[in-house]
Design a protein around this motif. Sequence first.
Motif, short mmCIF file in Angstrom:
data_model
loop_
_atom_site.label_atom_id
_atom_site.label_comp_id
_atom_site.label_asym_id
_atom_site.label_seq_id
_atom_site.Cartn_x
_atom_site.Cartn_y
_atom_site.Cartn_z
N THR A 106 0.88 -1.17 0.00
CA THR A 106 0.00 0.00 0.00
C THR A 106 0.91 1.22 0.00
O THR A 106 1.47 1.57 1.04
CB THR A 106 -0.93 0.03 1.22
OG1 THR A 106 -1.75 -1.14 1.21
CG2 THR A 106 -1.82 1.26 1.20
N ARG A 118 -11.88 11.47 -3.72
CA ARG A 118 -13.27 11.31 -3.29
C ARG A 118 -13.90 12.66 -2.95
O ARG A 118 -15.07 12.92 -3.29
CB ARG A 118 -13.32 10.38 -2.07
CG ARG A 118 -14.70 10.19 -1.48
CD ARG A 118 -15.65 9.46 -2.42
NE ARG A 118 -16.98 9.42 -1.84
CZ ARG A 118 -17.37 8.54 -0.93
NH1 ARG A 118 -16.53 7.59 -0.51
NH2 ARG A 118 -18.60 8.56 -0.46
N GLU A 149 -8.97 2.49 -6.33
CA GLU A 149 -9.08 2.65 -4.88
C GLU A 149 -10.40 3.32 -4.51
O GLU A 149 -11.08 2.89 -3.56
CB GLU A 149 -7.89 3.49 -4.38
CG GLU A 149 -8.03 4.10 -3.00
CD GLU A 149 -7.93 3.10 -1.86
OE1 GLU A 149 -8.33 3.46 -0.73
OE2 GLU A 149 -7.48 1.96 -2.09
N LEU A 152 -13.87 1.18 -5.57
CA LEU A 152 -14.19 0.03 -4.75
C LEU A 152 -14.81 0.39 -3.40
O LEU A 152 -15.33 -0.49 -2.72
CB LEU A 152 -12.93 -0.82 -4.52
CG LEU A 152 -12.39 -1.55 -5.74
CD1 LEU A 152 -11.07 -2.24 -5.42
CD2 LEU A 152 -13.40 -2.56 -6.27
N GLN A 153 -14.76 1.67 -3.02
CA GLN A 153 -15.31 2.03 -1.71
C GLN A 153 -16.41 3.08 -1.78
O GLN A 153 -16.82 3.63 -0.76
CB GLN A 153 -14.19 2.52 -0.79
CG GLN A 153 -13.38 3.69 -1.31
CD GLN A 153 -12.30 4.12 -0.33
OE1 GLN A 153 -12.59 4.42 0.81
NE2 GLN A 153 -11.06 4.11 -0.79
N ARG A 173 -6.30 -5.28 0.89
CA ARG A 173 -7.25 -4.19 1.04
C ARG A 173 -8.24 -4.16 -0.12
O ARG A 173 -9.46 -4.09 0.09
CB ARG A 173 -6.49 -2.86 1.13
CG ARG A 173 -7.39 -1.61 1.09
CD ARG A 173 -6.56 -0.33 1.12
NE ARG A 173 -7.40 0.83 0.88
CZ ARG A 173 -8.16 1.40 1.81
NH1 ARG A 173 -8.21 0.88 3.03
NH2 ARG A 173 -8.90 2.46 1.51
N TRP A 174 -7.73 -4.20 -1.35
CA TRP A 174 -8.62 -4.13 -2.50
C TRP A 174 -9.53 -5.35 -2.56
O TRP A 174 -10.68 -5.25 -2.98
CB TRP A 174 -7.81 -3.98 -3.79
CG TRP A 174 -7.35 -2.56 -4.01
CD1 TRP A 174 -7.52 -1.50 -3.17
CD2 TRP A 174 -6.63 -2.07 -5.15
NE1 TRP A 174 -6.96 -0.37 -3.72
CE2 TRP A 174 -6.41 -0.68 -4.92
CE3 TRP A 174 -6.16 -2.65 -6.31
CZ2 TRP A 174 -5.72 0.11 -5.85
CZ3 TRP A 174 -5.48 -1.86 -7.23
CH2 TRP A 174 -5.27 -0.49 -7.00
N LEU A 177 -12.32 -4.68 -0.07
CA LEU A 177 -13.23 -3.66 -0.60
C LEU A 177 -14.08 -4.22 -1.73
O LEU A 177 -15.29 -3.95 -1.83
CB LEU A 177 -12.44 -2.44 -1.09
CG LEU A 177 -11.77 -1.57 -0.02
CD1 LEU A 177 -10.87 -0.52 -0.68
CD2 LEU A 177 -12.80 -0.90 0.87
N ALA A 178 -13.46 -5.01 -2.60
CA ALA A 178 -14.19 -5.59 -3.73
C ALA A 178 -15.26 -6.56 -3.24
O ALA A 178 -16.34 -6.66 -3.85
CB ALA A 178 -13.22 -6.28 -4.67
N ASP A 179 -14.98 -7.27 -2.17
CA ASP A 179 -15.98 -8.19 -1.60
C ASP A 179 -17.23 -7.44 -1.15
O ASP A 179 -18.35 -7.92 -1.30
CB ASP A 179 -15.39 -8.93 -0.40
CG ASP A 179 -14.44 -10.05 -0.80
OD1 ASP A 179 -14.60 -10.59 -1.91
OD2 ASP A 179 -13.54 -10.37 -0.01
N GLN A 180 -17.02 -6.25 -0.61
CA GLN A 180 -18.12 -5.50 0.01
C GLN A 180 -18.85 -4.59 -0.99
O GLN A 180 -20.00 -4.21 -0.76
CB GLN A 180 -17.57 -4.64 1.16
CG GLN A 180 -16.96 -5.46 2.29
CD GLN A 180 -16.21 -4.60 3.29
OE1 GLN A 180 -16.29 -3.37 3.27
NE2 GLN A 180 -15.47 -5.24 4.19
N SER A 181 -18.21 -4.25 -2.09
CA SER A 181 -18.78 -3.31 -3.05
C SER A 181 -19.84 -3.97 -3.91
O SER A 181 -19.74 -5.15 -4.26
CB SER A 181 -17.68 -2.75 -3.95
OG SER A 181 -18.21 -1.99 -5.02
#
Length: 246
Positions: A106, A118, A149, A152-153, A173-174, A177-181
């Motif tokens: 990271t 963002r 980055e 994905l969030q 990390r990615w 995030l990808a699991d949750q997006s």
Amino acid sequence: MALTTRTFGPLSCQIYDQLPAETKPQIIVVVSHGFGAPGDDLVPLGPEILRQNAELADKVQFVFPAAPLSLIEMGIPGGRAWWMLDVAALNEAIATGKIRDQRGQTPDGLLEAGQQYRAMLDALLQETGVPLSQCVLAGFSQGSMVSTEVALQLPEPPAALAIWSGTLLCEERWGALADQSARFPVQQSHGTQDPILPFDGAIWLKELLEQRDYAVDFTEFVGPHTIPQPALDKFGSLLADLTSSL
């Protein structure tokens, strides 16, 4: 035809469109440049895509944010960066042909760059009233990584993500995030002869996304660190499909 400069949140942006006066875009495309390039480096993509896809002219707006860090002290006047790189290590890797496996890293400054991106995106969408579902994130090289980055969030999925000559970073990390997006379509392109970000890193990123049921349209090409015409052709078609579905 109009090219203007605006500040959204912490970032200065070039805005290009051919929209009639007072017309709200159907799709906003945010395109982020790579390390060392000026903020307007990718602006020519806007006119080129609209030239090849004339039906998009009254529907699409392109926004080109300038990365937050100046590289003037590194001897690159006008050059910008999303986060700093060890240029000496990069040049050594290119010269020796060593694969730069960054999947477990990271980079210092990546998360901060994502926060600034963002904030820019939130300000842009608040002013225009365009929802995230009608916003496409795209980027080249380092710009594609900060775009990934952020994508994905997001609290809701963007219309699509385009990754041109990017690579897998911060795999754990990615992956989380990808699991949750919520899933969104991804276009990706990478050259098999890329000396800066090896082809393997792009495949690792593709596999991470596909293993989590993201639809990845991958363009492999024989060439270096660049955006090939076939990828731009596919991107124009993607924008046409998105606008026709609204």
